[in-house]
Design a protein around this motif. Structure first.
Motif, PDB file in Angstrom:
ATOM      1  N   LEU A   1       0.848  -1.186   0.000  1.00 54.66           N
ATOM      2  CA  LEU A   1       0.000   0.000   0.000  1.00 54.66           C
ATOM      3  C   LEU A   1       0.886   1.239   0.000  1.00 54.66           C
ATOM      4  O   LEU A   1       1.857   1.324   0.758  1.00 54.66           O
ATOM      5  CB  LEU A   1      -0.900   0.022   1.235  1.00 54.66           C
ATOM      6  N   LYS A   2       0.549   2.192  -0.850  1.00 50.12           N
ATOM      7  CA  LYS A   2       1.304   3.443  -0.907  1.00 50.12           C
ATOM      8  C   LYS A   2       0.815   4.377   0.201  1.00 50.12           C
ATOM      9  O   LYS A   2      -0.391   4.607   0.327  1.00 50.12           O
ATOM     10  CB  LYS A   2       1.126   4.106  -2.273  1.00 50.12           C
ATOM     11  N   ALA A   3       1.760   4.896   0.977  1.00 46.51           N
ATOM     12  CA  ALA A   3       1.405   5.750   2.114  1.00 46.51           C
ATOM     13  C   ALA A   3       2.039   7.129   1.987  1.00 46.51           C
ATOM     14  O   ALA A   3       3.161   7.273   1.491  1.00 46.51           O
ATOM     15  CB  ALA A   3       1.848   5.102   3.421  1.00 46.51           C
ATOM     16  N   VAL A   4       1.295   8.138   2.458  1.00 47.77           N
ATOM     17  CA  VAL A   4       1.795   9.507   2.544  1.00 47.77           C
ATOM     18  C   VAL A   4       1.659   9.959   3.994  1.00 47.77           C
ATOM     19  O   VAL A   4       0.652   9.667   4.650  1.00 47.77           O
ATOM     20  CB  VAL A   4       1.008  10.450   1.606  1.00 47.77           C
ATOM     21  N   VAL A   5       2.665  10.664   4.493  1.00 44.92           N
ATOM     22  CA  VAL A   5       2.654  11.177   5.863  1.00 44.92           C
ATOM     23  C   VAL A   5       2.564  12.699   5.809  1.00 44.92           C
ATOM     24  O   VAL A   5       3.385  13.353   5.157  1.00 44.92           O
ATOM     25  CB  VAL A   5       3.925  10.758   6.633  1.00 44.92           C
ATOM     26  N   VAL A   6       1.548  13.259   6.493  1.00 44.20           N
ATOM     27  CA  VAL A   6       1.357  14.716   6.510  1.00 44.20           C
ATOM     28  C   VAL A   6       1.298  15.183   7.963  1.00 44.20           C
ATOM     29  O   VAL A   6       0.353  14.875   8.694  1.00 44.20           O
ATOM     30  CB  VAL A   6       0.062  15.132   5.784  1.00 44.20           C
ATOM     31  N   ASP A   7       2.320  15.912   8.387  1.00 43.81           N
ATOM     32  CA  ASP A   7       2.398  16.410   9.765  1.00 43.81           C
ATOM     33  C   ASP A   7       3.348  17.599   9.774  1.00 43.81           C
ATOM     34  O   ASP A   7       4.396  17.564   9.121  1.00 43.81           O
ATOM     35  CB  ASP A   7       2.913  15.305  10.699  1.00 43.81           C
ATOM     36  N   ASP A   8       2.989  18.648  10.511  1.00 41.77           N
ATOM     37  CA  ASP A   8       3.845  19.835  10.524  1.00 41.77           C
ATOM     38  C   ASP A   8       5.093  19.648  11.386  1.00 41.77           C
ATOM     39  O   ASP A   8       6.009  20.475  11.334  1.00 41.77           O
ATOM     40  CB  ASP A   8       3.061  21.064  11.006  1.00 41.77           C
ATOM     41  N   GLU A   9       5.143  18.564  12.170  1.00 42.19           N
ATOM     42  CA  GLU A   9       6.319  18.287  12.994  1.00 42.19           C
ATOM     43  C   GLU A   9       7.235  17.313  12.251  1.00 42.19           C
ATOM     44  O   GLU A   9       6.878  16.151  12.033  1.00 42.19           O
ATOM     45  CB  GLU A   9       5.905  17.696  14.337  1.00 42.19           C
ATOM     46  N   ALA A  10       8.414  17.781  11.876  1.00 39.26           N
ATOM     47  CA  ALA A  10       9.350  16.949  11.111  1.00 39.26           C
ATOM     48  C   ALA A  10       9.731  15.686  11.883  1.00 39.26           C
ATOM     49  O   ALA A  10       9.885  14.608  11.288  1.00 39.26           O
ATOM     50  CB  ALA A  10      10.601  17.755  10.767  1.00 39.26           C
ATOM     51  N   ASN A  11       9.868  15.806  13.203  1.00 38.96           N
ATOM     52  CA  ASN A  11      10.219  14.635  14.011  1.00 38.96           C
ATOM     53  C   ASN A  11       9.141  13.561  13.934  1.00 38.96           C
ATOM     54  O   ASN A  11       9.441  12.362  13.897  1.00 38.96           O
ATOM     55  CB  ASN A  11      10.437  15.039  15.470  1.00 38.96           C
ATOM     56  N   ALA A  12       7.883  13.997  13.915  1.00 35.89           N
ATOM     57  CA  ALA A  12       6.773  13.046  13.821  1.00 35.89           C
ATOM     58  C   ALA A  12       6.780  12.342  12.466  1.00 35.89           C
ATOM     59  O   ALA A  12       6.571  11.126  12.377  1.00 35.89           O
ATOM     60  CB  ALA A  12       5.444  13.764  14.038  1.00 35.89           C
ATOM     61  N   VAL A  13       7.032  13.101  11.403  1.00 41.18           N
ATOM     62  CA  VAL A  13       7.101  12.516  10.061  1.00 41.18           C
ATOM     63  C   VAL A  13       8.219  11.476   9.997  1.00 41.18           C
ATOM     64  O   VAL A  13       8.034  10.368   9.485  1.00 41.18           O
ATOM     65  CB  VAL A  13       7.327  13.610   8.994  1.00 41.18           C
ATOM     66  N   ASP A  14       9.374  11.822  10.537  1.00 39.80           N
ATOM     67  CA  ASP A  14      10.516  10.900  10.522  1.00 39.80           C
ATOM     68  C   ASP A  14      10.229   9.652  11.355  1.00 39.80           C
ATOM     69  O   ASP A  14      10.597   8.532  10.962  1.00 39.80           O
ATOM     70  CB  ASP A  14      11.772  11.599  11.055  1.00 39.80           C
ATOM     71  N   PHE A  15       9.573   9.842  12.501  1.00 37.23           N
ATOM     72  CA  PHE A  15       9.276   8.710  13.380  1.00 37.23           C
ATOM     73  C   PHE A  15       8.302   7.747  12.708  1.00 37.23           C
ATOM     74  O   PHE A  15       8.497   6.526  12.709  1.00 37.23           O
ATOM     75  CB  PHE A  15       8.702   9.222  14.703  1.00 37.23           C
ATOM     76  N   ILE A  16       7.248   8.291  12.107  1.00 37.43           N
ATOM     77  CA  ILE A  16       6.267   7.448  11.412  1.00 37.43           C
ATOM     78  C   ILE A  16       6.931   6.709  10.255  1.00 37.43           C
ATOM     79  O   ILE A  16       6.705   5.510  10.052  1.00 37.43           O
ATOM     80  CB  ILE A  16       5.087   8.308  10.907  1.00 37.43           C
ATOM     81  N   THR A  17       7.756   7.416   9.506  1.00 38.75           N
ATOM     82  CA  THR A  17       8.452   6.797   8.373  1.00 38.75           C
ATOM     83  C   THR A  17       9.346   5.649   8.838  1.00 38.75           C
ATOM     84  O   THR A  17       9.403   4.587   8.199  1.00 38.75           O
ATOM     85  CB  THR A  17       9.295   7.848   7.630  1.00 38.75           C
ATOM     86  N   SER A  18      10.021   5.841   9.966  1.00 38.89           N
ATOM     87  CA  SER A  18      10.919   4.794  10.480  1.00 38.89           C
ATOM     88  C   SER A  18      10.141   3.585  10.983  1.00 38.89           C
ATOM     89  O   SER A  18      10.572   2.437  10.797  1.00 38.89           O
ATOM     90  CB  SER A  18      11.806   5.358  11.594  1.00 38.89           C
ATOM     91  N   ILE A  19       8.979   3.820  11.602  1.00 37.89           N
ATOM     92  CA  ILE A  19       8.141   2.701  12.065  1.00 37.89           C
ATOM     93  C   ILE A  19       7.683   1.868  10.873  1.00 37.89           C
ATOM     94  O   ILE A  19       7.729   0.633  10.889  1.00 37.89           O
ATOM     95  CB  ILE A  19       6.905   3.210  12.843  1.00 37.89           C
ATOM     96  N   ILE A  20       7.241   2.553   9.829  1.00 34.72           N
ATOM     97  CA  ILE A  20       6.759   1.850   8.635  1.00 34.72           C
ATOM     98  C   ILE A  20       7.887   1.026   8.010  1.00 34.72           C
ATOM     99  O   ILE A  20       7.694  -0.134   7.631  1.00 34.72           O
ATOM    100  CB  ILE A  20       6.184   2.859   7.619  1.00 34.72           C
ATOM    101  N   ALA A  21       9.066   1.623   7.914  1.00 33.14           N
ATOM    102  CA  ALA A  21      10.209   0.921   7.306  1.00 33.14           C
ATOM    103  C   ALA A  21      10.586  -0.332   8.087  1.00 33.14           C
ATOM    104  O   ALA A  21      10.961  -1.358   7.505  1.00 33.14           O
ATOM    105  CB  ALA A  21      11.401   1.868   7.214  1.00 33.14           C
TER     106      ALA A  21
END
Length: 254
Positions: A5-25
Motif C-alpha cells: 500500500l502506498k502511504a503519505v505522511v502529513v504532519d507539521d512536525e518533522a520529528n513526527a514525520v521521521d518517526f512514522i516513516t521509520s516505524i513503517i520501514a
C-alpha cells in the motif's frame, strides 16, 4: 497482499514525520512511504501526485487542518489514519465515524494496530474506501454528529442515533435495537456506546442497558422498578439510577 500500500505522511512536525516513516520501514512490510508533507498545501500536492492508498494525517497544522486537506478531494480513494492530541475537539466525531486515529505521543503498538485494521478492512471486497471519511466531514459540519458508523459482519452501516431505541450488552458485544423492529449485533462494549452518546438523549439505566429517552413509554415503580419502552420491552433500572433517571426525564424535551 499482492502489492504494498502506498502511504503519505502529513504532519507539521518533522520529528513526527521521521518517526512514522521509520516505524513503517521497520515494522510494516505491506506499506511503502511514497510522499511526505509538512502542511496542508504540500499535503494536497503530494496526494495528487502520488495517489496513495493510505494517509497518516495530522489533525492540527498551521494554515489549515487535516479536515481542510480532505475537503480538497471530493472523490476519496484513500484511507486515513489521523494523528491527534488526546483532548482534541474532533476526537468524538472521529470515533463516531469509525475512522482510525493515533494519539500523540505516538505509541508503536497502537500505530501497528491502526495499520493492521486498515489492511484488514481493505481486504474485504465489500469495503467502501473513503466512506467513513465522508461521514466524518459531514458530522463535523453539522456540529452534532448525525451519522454513527456501526461495523457489521457485512461491512459498515451508518445510522442516525435517533433510530436506536436501546442498546443491550452481551459480554464483549452489544445488541442495537432499532426502530422498524431491526436489531444489529456489534463487536463493541456497551461502555463505548455510552461514551459516544453521552451528550445526547441516551441514559445508562443498568449495567447492561443503554436506553434512548425518546422511546421511553413509562416508568413502573413496582417490582423494584423498571422502564417500559415504546417497543414493549421492559428494561431494568438499577436502584441507584432511579432518581437520576427521573431527573433526566423531567428535563427531557423530546
Amino acid at each position: 497482499m499482492s502489492r504494498k500500500l502506498k502511504a503519505v505522511v502529513v504532519d507539521d512536525e518533522a520529528n513526527a514525520v521521521d518517526f512514522i516513516t521509520s516505524i513503517i520501514a521497520e515494522y510494516c512490510p505491506d506499506l511503502e512511504v511514497v510522499g511526505k508533507a509538512y502542511n496542508v498545501s504540500q499535503g494536497v500536492a503530494t496526494i495528487q501526485e502520488t495517489r496513495p492508498d493510505l494517509i497518516f494525517l495530522d489533525v492540527e497544522m498551521p494554515a489549515g487542518s487535516g479536515f481542510d486537506l480532505l475537503e480538497e478531494f471530493p472523490d476519496k480513494k484513500f484511507d486515513v489514519i489521523f494523528i491527534t492530541a488526546f483532548n482534541h475537539y474532533a476526537i468524538k466525531a472521529i470515533k463516531f465515524s469509525a475512522v482510525d486515529y493515533i494519539l500523540k505521543p505516538i505509541n508503536i503498538t497502537e500505530f501497528l494496530e491502526a495499520v493492521s485494521k486498515v489492511i484488514q478492512k481493505r481486504s474485504d471486497s465489500k469495503y467502501e474506501t473513503g466512506e467513513s471519511i465522508k461521514v466524518l466531514l459531514e458530522n463535523l459540519k453539522s456540529g452534532t454528529p448525525s451519522r454513527l458508523a456501526i461495523p457489521t459482519s457485512d461491512g459498515m452501516e451508518y445510522l442516525n442515533p435517533k433510530e436506536i431505541i436501546r442498546i443491550e450488552a452481551d459480554r464483549s458485544y452489544s445488541w442495537l435495537y432499532l426502530a422498524g423492529n431491526r436489531k444489529i449485533l456489534v463487536s463493541k462494549h456497551l461502555k463505548e456506546f455510552q461514551e459516544l452518546l453521552s451528550d445526547r438523549y441516551f441514559f445508562r439505566s443498568h449495567n447492561s442497558h443503554l436506553i434512548n429517552l425518546k422511546f421511553v413509554r413509562k416508568f413502573i415503580r413496582k417490582e423494584g422498578g423498571y422502564i417500559e419502552m415504546q417497543d414493549g420491552e421492559q428494561i431494568p433500572i438499577s436502584r441507584n439510577r432511579k432518581d437520576l433517571f427521573l431527573i433526566h426525564m423531567s428535563r427531557f424535551k423530546g
